[in-house]
Design a protein around this motif. Structure first.
Motif, PDB file in Angstrom:
ATOM      1  N   LEU A  41       0.824  -1.203   0.000  1.00  0.00           N
ATOM      2  CA  LEU A  41       0.000   0.000   0.000  1.00  0.00           C
ATOM      3  C   LEU A  41       0.862   1.258   0.000  1.00  0.00           C
ATOM      4  N   ALA A  42       1.987   1.232   0.722  1.00  0.00           N
ATOM      5  CA  ALA A  42       2.883   2.389   0.735  1.00  0.00           C
ATOM      6  C   ALA A  42       3.471   2.634  -0.656  1.00  0.00           C
ATOM      7  N   PHE A  43       3.850   1.576  -1.351  1.00  0.00           N
ATOM      8  CA  PHE A  43       4.368   1.719  -2.709  1.00  0.00           C
ATOM      9  C   PHE A  43       3.288   2.243  -3.652  1.00  0.00           C
ATOM     10  N   LEU A  44       2.072   1.714  -3.532  1.00  0.00           N
ATOM     11  CA  LEU A  44       0.974   2.124  -4.400  1.00  0.00           C
ATOM     12  C   LEU A  44       0.619   3.594  -4.195  1.00  0.00           C
ATOM     13  N   VAL A  45       0.514   4.024  -2.940  1.00  0.00           N
ATOM     14  CA  VAL A  45       0.184   5.420  -2.652  1.00  0.00           C
ATOM     15  C   VAL A  45       1.313   6.337  -3.121  1.00  0.00           C
ATOM     16  N   SER A  46       2.572   5.930  -2.911  1.00  0.00           N
ATOM     17  CA  SER A  46       3.709   6.736  -3.360  1.00  0.00           C
ATOM     18  C   SER A  46       3.739   6.865  -4.872  1.00  0.00           C
ATOM     19  N   TYR A  47       3.424   5.786  -5.569  1.00  0.00           N
ATOM     20  CA  TYR A  47       3.394   5.807  -7.028  1.00  0.00           C
ATOM     21  C   TYR A  47       2.348   6.805  -7.532  1.00  0.00           C
ATOM     22  N   PHE A  48       1.126   6.733  -6.979  1.00  0.00           N
ATOM     23  CA  PHE A  48       0.078   7.637  -7.423  1.00  0.00           C
ATOM     24  C   PHE A  48       0.343   9.081  -6.985  1.00  0.00           C
TER      25      PHE A  48
END
Length: 102
Positions: A41-48
């Protein structure tokens, strides 16, 4: 910059990671689920976040903070030449000023 990453993206990543890690640990989830979901989730939020930051105009966050009242301009007469010609030394525009006249 922090290595090849900007510091705000790293901050978003670690904030989401630590928050989710804490919530899942208090919730009693298994360690592997906690680690994988926190990183995911941290990677996904950072990507967006990075994608939306690159698509937004420069100064968008500063403008948004100014409009919400979280950011104020400094009265620097070297930077703002208009301050030398104002009638009132105490006045400086804020975000909630709606009417300007000359």
């Amino acid at each position: 910059m922090l290595s090849i990453f900007t510091i705000d993206v790293v901050g978003v990543f670690f904030t989401i990671f630590i928050f989710l890690w804490t919530v899942l640990t208090i919730g009693g989830m298994k360690l592997i689920i906690t680690i994988l979901s926190s990183f995911g989730l941290a990677f996904l939020v950072s990507y967006f976040y990075k994608k939306s930051k690159n698509q937004a105009s420069k100064g968008f966050l500063k403008h948004w903070f100014f409009n919400t009242g979280l950011y104020r301009l400094n009265k620097d007469k070297k930077k703002w030449k208009e301050l030398e010609f104002t009638d009132n030394d105490d006045y400086f525009p804020t975000a909630n000023d709606k009417f300007f006249s000359e």
